[in-house]
Design an enzyme around this catalytic site. Structure first.
Site, PDB file in Angstrom:
ATOM      1  N   GLU A  56       7.311 -35.139  84.712  1.00 49.35           N
ATOM      2  CA  GLU A  56       8.324 -35.919  85.431  1.00 49.35           C
ATOM      3  C   GLU A  56       8.992 -34.920  86.336  1.00 49.35           C
ATOM      4  O   GLU A  56       9.759 -34.084  85.886  1.00 49.35           O
ATOM      5  CB  GLU A  56       9.357 -36.489  84.459  1.00 49.35           C
ATOM      6  N   CYS A  59      17.459 -36.962  88.492  1.00 50.24           N
ATOM      7  CA  CYS A  59      16.140 -37.064  89.110  1.00 50.24           C
ATOM      8  C   CYS A  59      15.965 -38.407  89.792  1.00 50.24           C
ATOM      9  O   CYS A  59      15.120 -38.577  90.656  1.00 50.24           O
ATOM     10  CB  CYS A  59      15.066 -36.879  88.051  1.00 50.24           C
TER      11      CYS A  59
HETATM   12  P1  NAP Z   1      12.683 -26.162  86.629  1.00 47.02           P
HETATM   13  O1  NAP Z   1      13.240 -24.929  87.164  1.00 47.02           O
HETATM   14  O2  NAP Z   1      11.355 -26.586  87.077  1.00 47.02           O
HETATM   15  O3  NAP Z   1      12.727 -26.002  85.056  1.00 47.02           O
HETATM   16  C1  NAP Z   1      12.352 -27.038  84.208  1.00 47.02           C
HETATM   17  C2  NAP Z   1      11.982 -26.493  82.856  1.00 47.02           C
HETATM   18  O4  NAP Z   1      10.812 -25.693  82.972  1.00 47.02           O
HETATM   19  C3  NAP Z   1      13.030 -25.610  82.224  1.00 47.02           C
HETATM   20  O5  NAP Z   1      13.052 -25.835  80.837  1.00 47.02           O
HETATM   21  C4  NAP Z   1      12.514 -24.211  82.510  1.00 47.02           C
HETATM   22  O6  NAP Z   1      12.967 -23.267  81.577  1.00 47.02           O
HETATM   23  C5  NAP Z   1      11.046 -24.436  82.367  1.00 47.02           C
HETATM   24  N1  NAP Z   1      10.232 -23.454  83.059  1.00 47.02           N
HETATM   25  C6  NAP Z   1      10.424 -22.908  84.258  1.00 47.02           C
HETATM   26  N2  NAP Z   1       9.425 -22.071  84.548  1.00 47.02           N
HETATM   27  C7  NAP Z   1       8.570 -22.093  83.506  1.00 47.02           C
HETATM   28  C8  NAP Z   1       7.356 -21.445  83.190  1.00 47.02           C
HETATM   29  N3  NAP Z   1       6.789 -20.596  84.029  1.00 47.02           N
HETATM   30  N4  NAP Z   1       6.767 -21.718  82.010  1.00 47.02           N
HETATM   31  C9  NAP Z   1       7.299 -22.583  81.149  1.00 47.02           C
HETATM   32  N5  NAP Z   1       8.467 -23.212  81.388  1.00 47.02           N
HETATM   33  C10 NAP Z   1       9.088 -22.987  82.551  1.00 47.02           C
HETATM   34  O7  NAP Z   1      13.641 -27.400  86.906  1.00 47.02           O
HETATM   35  P2  NAP Z   1      15.198 -27.501  86.616  1.00 47.02           P
HETATM   36  O8  NAP Z   1      15.869 -26.714  87.654  1.00 47.02           O
HETATM   37  O9  NAP Z   1      15.541 -27.251  85.204  1.00 47.02           O
HETATM   38  O10 NAP Z   1      15.432 -29.046  86.816  1.00 47.02           O
HETATM   39  C11 NAP Z   1      15.729 -29.596  88.053  1.00 47.02           C
HETATM   40  C12 NAP Z   1      14.581 -30.378  88.566  1.00 47.02           C
HETATM   41  O11 NAP Z   1      14.103 -31.284  87.585  1.00 47.02           O
HETATM   42  C13 NAP Z   1      14.948 -31.232  89.747  1.00 47.02           C
HETATM   43  O12 NAP Z   1      14.050 -30.992  90.763  1.00 47.02           O
HETATM   44  C14 NAP Z   1      14.860 -32.663  89.238  1.00 47.02           C
HETATM   45  O13 NAP Z   1      14.479 -33.609  90.209  1.00 47.02           O
HETATM   46  C15 NAP Z   1      13.870 -32.568  88.155  1.00 47.02           C
HETATM   47  N6  NAP Z   1      14.118 -33.579  87.141  1.00 47.02           N
HETATM   48  C16 NAP Z   1      13.226 -34.553  86.982  1.00 47.02           C
HETATM   49  C17 NAP Z   1      13.455 -35.532  86.025  1.00 47.02           C
HETATM   50  C18 NAP Z   1      12.489 -36.643  85.800  1.00 47.02           C
HETATM   51  O14 NAP Z   1      12.617 -37.345  84.821  1.00 47.02           O
HETATM   52  N7  NAP Z   1      11.527 -36.823  86.642  1.00 47.02           N
HETATM   53  C19 NAP Z   1      14.589 -35.472  85.227  1.00 47.02           C
HETATM   54  C20 NAP Z   1      15.474 -34.451  85.424  1.00 47.02           C
HETATM   55  C21 NAP Z   1      15.222 -33.496  86.388  1.00 47.02           C
HETATM   56  P3  NAP Z   1      14.121 -22.220  81.956  1.00 47.02           P
HETATM   57  O15 NAP Z   1      15.322 -23.023  82.264  1.00 47.02           O
HETATM   58  O16 NAP Z   1      14.264 -21.413  80.724  1.00 47.02           O
HETATM   59  O17 NAP Z   1      13.612 -21.463  83.129  1.00 47.02           O
END
Ligand code: NAP
Length: 677
Positions: A256, A295
């Site tokens: 997602e 999101c």
């Molecule tokens: P993100 O930077 O992509 O991180 C998401 C998750 O992935 C975090 O738990 C992060 O952990 C982990 N992660 C990052 N790099 C990783 C890697 N190399 N290996 C394994 N895990 C990794 O996104 P975010 O900043 O937390 O969230 C914001 C984004 O999420 C926005 O773009 C939003 O649109 C989207 N979102 C989508 C939904 C949906 O339902 N579609 C819901 C909410 C948010 P760490 O924090 O420890 O780095």
């Protein structure tokens, strides 16, 4: 300062490293530290597979549903504590409710779905029995059984409670243990949630584990029975989807990701109409709830070209009323972003958006805040932009993950559908209109690019759950950029954690495997099955009734009694001209009623009630003089966990004197577990 603990192998573990600081979004104070150094990821996965999976698979869907329900009640009692921590993420009380209460509601929804839509069994039967041979001695059926791995659940920072719970619920109901990995920025709230879950003592050992901090080498140890459910940015999703272990073992990977969600104002909704006001108010809500860190928030607001100026003015007035500041102050309507880094990220995205449009309101660099320091806390004004040329790239490509939205003009339904597609796949869209034809054209035009669409009008505004709220029984996910996944969606989300297998066998063997009677399998005539309690009854127990002749008086009497005087039952001449009947026929419902009269066992007994019929088909016309017989066979027996009765589904076949089926259906009854002595 405490370093957040992880919970693996049935124990809370303090990481070996000192960890990175996590700061209060409002004050900038350190809340906790996060690190996963020293956590044995491979051992966590093994523990889930060896302990959690077997413990969960021992339970039926209904037993798992009952545990989820009581977990929801337990968490509800601890909401205040979660709200307090949630405020430190920058959330107002309403934002916190959205996250915390929303997450608890997902548990309740899955608990209820699990009980109503799944059997009190460990195997789920998917679809009908398929006859694979001419005589019916070889049949096929799809069954779903839980995967024997672990569901690795990687969450985004913006919903630290709802995010993990909406992934846990379908995995748990399916019988698959979860390893929850919160986003670091707000992991202290998810960690407290996990402590509450563990302390509740409700869930079997190994069914949940928690990893705070980076995932380390966790993904390297994935196998073909594991799953990854990811929420976060499209960029991270892309990286994880291509992880060598995910690719090598065809690990089920659900994403997602981010999404340029749209809202469209209908061409009927001129300034001054209720729909125009609804559109403005929905836009302002979506921009400001959770400071736009949703999101599902509206990023692209499409408005009929001639009304762009009026809409911008109306939205500006409403946004000017939004008080930004310390979410602990009840006068505050919008709190802070989750962190200063997050604010920097939004400001960077805004630069790209500003190159394609102009500011309608809000200053990206400055905001007046109530009861807080605007620089120490991650505050940002709500920022509305306007792009006079809807064809520019940035609004369709750049997600500023904060209180940011862009107004765009459009001139026709076809054009707005083409512009919608420029988002390359979104989670949700909404159309605000009272024009049903426009709604149909736009919904069908943009649906291939969306996981969910809301058509909002004055007829449903009072009850609507709104543009931005994913709902557990409905799909949450979207194609393309939105990740191509479906996180929730009721039983779809549960089945995602299970393997669907086509089983081919004889009807008898298939019935033994699925615990149901399958047409073509032997039946047994013992005592009348309505005299047997749920404990005594077995699939295949049946009664073959005596016969009853349908007379002309039965048909005319039924017509008179019910008022159903349709000519095929009352007018010989007209009925003779009917190409299907060629004469008077009995009412279908008369046949069903006569059948009940044939199979019933009238004295009080274990059968408590008939609560419905399913799959009723009238197959052969019944004419006066036909002789009806019924074969009623116990097909599926489902004891309820929380009552002294259960459900029995009866295969019902009504035949005529030539042995032809005239009607087939399932009768649904409630039957006592024990006979009354
Ligand atoms: P993100 O930077 O992509 O991180 C998401 C998750 O992935 C975090 O738990 C992060 O952990 C982990 N992660 C990052 N790099 C990783 C890697 N190399 N290996 C394994 N895990 C990794 O996104 P975010 O900043 O937390 O969230 C914001 C984004 O999420 C926005 O773009 C939003 O649109 C989207 N979102 C989508 C939904 C949906 O339902 N579609 C819901 C909410 C948010 P760490 O924090 O420890 O780095």
């Amino acid at each position: 300062m405490t370093v957040l603990r992880s919970y693996t192998g049935g124990q809370w573990r303090t990481p070996s490293g000192e960890g990175a600081p996590l700061r209060d979004a409002v004050t900038g104070e350190e809340v906790a530290r996060v690190s996963s150094e020293g956590i044995d990821m491979a051992a966590a996965l093994d523990y889930g597979r060896a302990v959690g999976g077997p413990a969960l698979r021992e339970l039926t869907f209904h037993q798992r549903a009952a545990l989820l329900k009581s977990l929801g009640s337990y968490l509800r009692e601890h909401r205040e504590e979660l709200y307090a921590l949630s405020a430190r993420t920058g959330a107002t009380r309403d934002d916190s409710k959205f996250d915390v209460d929303g997450g608890i509601a997902v548990l309740a929804s899955y608990a209820s779905k699990g009980r109503r839509a799944l059997p009190n069994d460990t195997v789920y039967i998917d679809g009908d029995v398929e006859q694979l041979s001419r005589s019916g001695g070889f049949v096929g059926q799809h069954i779903c059984t839980p995967l024997h791995g672990v569901a690795v659940q990687i969450n985004a920072f913006n919903f630290p409670v709802w995010g993990p719970l909406e992934k846990l619920a379908p995995a748990f109901i399916a019988g698959v243990p979860s390893v929850i990995k919160p986003a670091s920025q707000t992991a202290y709230l998810t960690a407290r949630l996990a402590e509450l879950i563990v302390d509740s003592g409700q869930l079997p050992p190994g069914s949940i584990q928690l990893i705070c901090g980076g995932v380390g080498d966790l993904l390297d140890h994935l196998t073909e029975q594991d799953l990854v459910s990811f929420t976060g940015s499209a960029a991270t999703a892309q990286r994880l989807r291509a992880h060598p272990a995910v690719v090598a073992h065809a690990v089920r990977f659900n994403a997602e990701a981010d999404s340029l969600n749209l809202s469209i104002l209908g061409p009927d909704a001129a300034p001054g109409t209720a729909e125009f006001d609804l559109f403005v108010s929905q836009l302002v809500t979506e921009m400001t709830v959770k400071a736009g860190q949703k999101c599902t928030a509206i990023r692209r607001a499409f408005v009929p070209a001639g009304w762009l100026g009026e809409l911008a003015a109306a939205a500006r007035d409403r946004l000017a009323e939004v008080v930004v500041g310390n979410p602990a102050n009840p006068a505050v309507r919008m709190g802070a972003l989750a962190s200063l880094q997050q604010r920097e990220e939004v400001r960077r995205s805004l630069q790209a958006l500003l190159a394609a449009g102009k500011l309608v309101c809000g200053d990206p660099q400055r905001v007046e805040v109530l009861d807080a320091d605007s620089e120490r806390g991650a505050f940002l004004a709500p920022i509305l932009l306007q792009a006079d040329d809807p064809g520019g790239a940035a609004p369709h490509e750049v997600e500023a993950f904060g209180p940011v939205s862009t107004l765009l003009p459009y001139t026709s339904a076809q054009q707005v559908a083409a512009l919608a597609a420029r988002g390359r796949g979104s989670l949700v869209g909404s159309v605000v209109t009272a024009d049903a034809d426009f709604a149909r054209e736009v919904v069908l035009g943009v649906a291939p690019w969306h996981g969910r669409l809301l058509v909002l009008g004055t007829d449903n505004a009072g009850e609507s759950t709104g543009h931005g709220s994913p709902l557990p029984p409905l799909v949450h996910g979207g194609p393309g950029r939105a990740g191509g996944g479906e996180e929730m969606g009721g039983i779809r989300g549960v089945l995602h954690h299970m393997q669907r297998t086509a089983v081919q066998a004889s009807p008898e063997t298939l019935g033994a495997i699925t615990g149901r009677w399958v047409p073509g399998a032997p039946r047994r005539e013992r005592e009348h099955p309505f005299r047997m309690s749920l404990a005594e009854l077995r699939p295949g127990d049946c009664v073959v009734t005596g016969s009853r002749t349908v007379t002309p008086t039965d048909i005319s009497g039924f017509a008179e009694l019910t008022g159903d005087t349709f000519y095929a039952h009352t007018d010989e001449e007209a009925a003779s001209a009917n190409p299907l009947f060629g004469g008077i026929v009995a009412h279908g419902y008369l046949v069903v009623s006569l059948a009940a009269g044939l199979f019933v066992a009238p004295e009080p007994g274990p059968v408590l009630a008939n609560y419905g019929l399913e799959n009723l088909r009238f197959l052969t016309p019944v004419k006066p003089g036909d002789e009806l017989t019924v074969t009623l066979t116990a097909k599926q027996i489902t004891p309820r966990l929380d009552a002294d009765y259960g459900e029995v589904r009866w295969d019902t076949d009504v035949t005529n004197q030539r042995g032809e089926s005239v009607a087939k259906y399932d009768v649904l009854t409630l039957v006592a577990k024990e006979r009354k002595r």
